[in-house]
Design an enzyme around this catalytic site. Structure first.
Site, PDB file in Angstrom:
ATOM      1  N   GLU A  60     -40.095   1.646 -64.378  1.00 37.54           N
ATOM      2  CA  GLU A  60     -39.480   2.438 -63.321  1.00 37.54           C
ATOM      3  C   GLU A  60     -38.240   3.183 -63.780  1.00 37.54           C
ATOM      4  O   GLU A  60     -37.930   4.253 -63.254  1.00 37.54           O
ATOM      5  CB  GLU A  60     -39.108   1.524 -62.149  1.00 37.54           C
ATOM      6  N   ASP A  76     -40.573  14.514 -54.321  1.00 39.65           N
ATOM      7  CA  ASP A  76     -41.914  13.981 -54.054  1.00 39.65           C
ATOM      8  C   ASP A  76     -42.245  14.008 -52.573  1.00 39.65           C
ATOM      9  O   ASP A  76     -43.260  13.457 -52.149  1.00 39.65           O
ATOM     10  CB  ASP A  76     -42.034  12.553 -54.585  1.00 39.65           C
ATOM     11  N   THR A  83     -34.683   8.664 -53.262  1.00 36.79           N
ATOM     12  CA  THR A  83     -35.172   7.401 -53.813  1.00 36.79           C
ATOM     13  C   THR A  83     -33.979   6.707 -54.453  1.00 36.79           C
ATOM     14  O   THR A  83     -33.230   7.342 -55.201  1.00 36.79           O
ATOM     15  CB  THR A  83     -36.264   7.648 -54.866  1.00 36.79           C
TER      16      THR A  83
END
Length: 288
Positions: free
Chosen positions: A72, A90, A95
């Site tokens: 990640e 996205d 995020t």
């Protein structure tokens, strides 16, 4: 929750959310007991094996966090990710944090609400109304221009760090390990489930964790059903890889091919160090 393609701007893995609903982010697992009938002896043997090495052991859990972080974040230092925040374009807004809490899917809202319950008046509390409004969208309305700065400020607060840990465990880690143990899986299988739920979410459609598990159960029995652990995990990884390839963002499957399958092929079902693996071509190791 998010998935990580091979594109890494500024040396960091781009983290792309799975197209899952807010409900999927907070769904509880009710999967144990599904599938084939369980032979008594197989169930006892599987239960004994799963009890022997549990991913909730502090050292094993830290290994799991490092493994996920390598995919990640392109780093083993998962604790450095409390302060991480960016919009990776996205469609899910910001995020952030150790497991990719997102402003567009509800789990960031849940996290900030938990933090505010524990530390009223914290630097992020004022963004709760905006987080409620942007939930389900990629909007930054009411968050910019200072949300990212304030997130990094909050990340230095041990209360916020613990809130991130607790939400990670509630939504992802605990359900994954619980299901893996019910399936008679040892530490490697528990990690494989955890990594899958982080990437795909805890839903039951074919490309979420529940759907991947269902596909695997159609090919092999779990140890709790009297099946071979290695064969079942191989089937699970096959099903997961197929799910990954159905989305462009999943095109790089090295976290399965050159990480998890390497451990499986080595017979390291207890996920014991030393561990060596690659993700996106980068080499990593945990020596102890």
């Amino acid at each position: 929750m998010r998935v990580s393609p091979a594109i890494r701007p500024s040396g960091r893995v781009v983290r792309v959310l799975v197209a899952a609903s807010v409900a999927a982010c907070t769904a509880s697992f009710a999967l144990a007991g599904t599938g084939h009938a369980t032979p008594v002896q197989g169930a006892r043997s599987a239960a004994a094996a799963a009890a022997s090495v549990d991913l909730t052991d502090a050292h094993k859990k830290d290994i799991a966090m490092q493994l996920v972080s390598s995919a990640e974040n392109s780093s083993l230092d998962w604790k450095a990710q409390y302060k991480y925040i960016e919009d990776i374009d996205d469609g899910r807004g910001y995020t952030a944090g150790i497991i990719g809490f997102c402003s567009g899917t509800g789990d960031m809202l849940d996290l900030v609400q938990l933090y505010t319950d524990r530390a009223p008046g914290n630097v992020l509390a004022k963004y709760l109304p905006a987080l409620r409004k942007v939930d389900g969208s990629d909007s930054h309305s009411g968050l910019d221009p200072n949300f990212t700065k304030d997130w990094r400020t909050a990340a230095a607060d041990p209360v916020f760090q613990q809130a991130q840990n607790d939400e990670r465990d509630r939504v992802y880690f605990d359900p994954a390990v619980q299901q893996a143990k019910a399936d008679g899986l040892r530490a490697l299988g528990q990690f494989i489930y955890y990594d899958a739920i982080v990437m795909h979410g805890p839903g039951n459609d074919k490309d979420s964790f529940g759907g991947i598990r269902k596909t695997a159960l159609g090919k092999a029995k779990t140890p709790a059903q009297g099946g071979d652990e290695t064969a079942y995990l191989g089937a699970f990884l096959d099903a997961r890889k197929a799910a990954m390839k159905r989305e462009e963002a999943h095109s790089d499957t090295t976290r399965v091919d050159t990480e998890q399958r390497v451990f499986l092929q080595a017979g390291n079902l207890d996920l014991d160090p030393p561990l060596k693996w690659k993700v996106y071509g980068d080499s990593y190791s945990i020596t102890s």
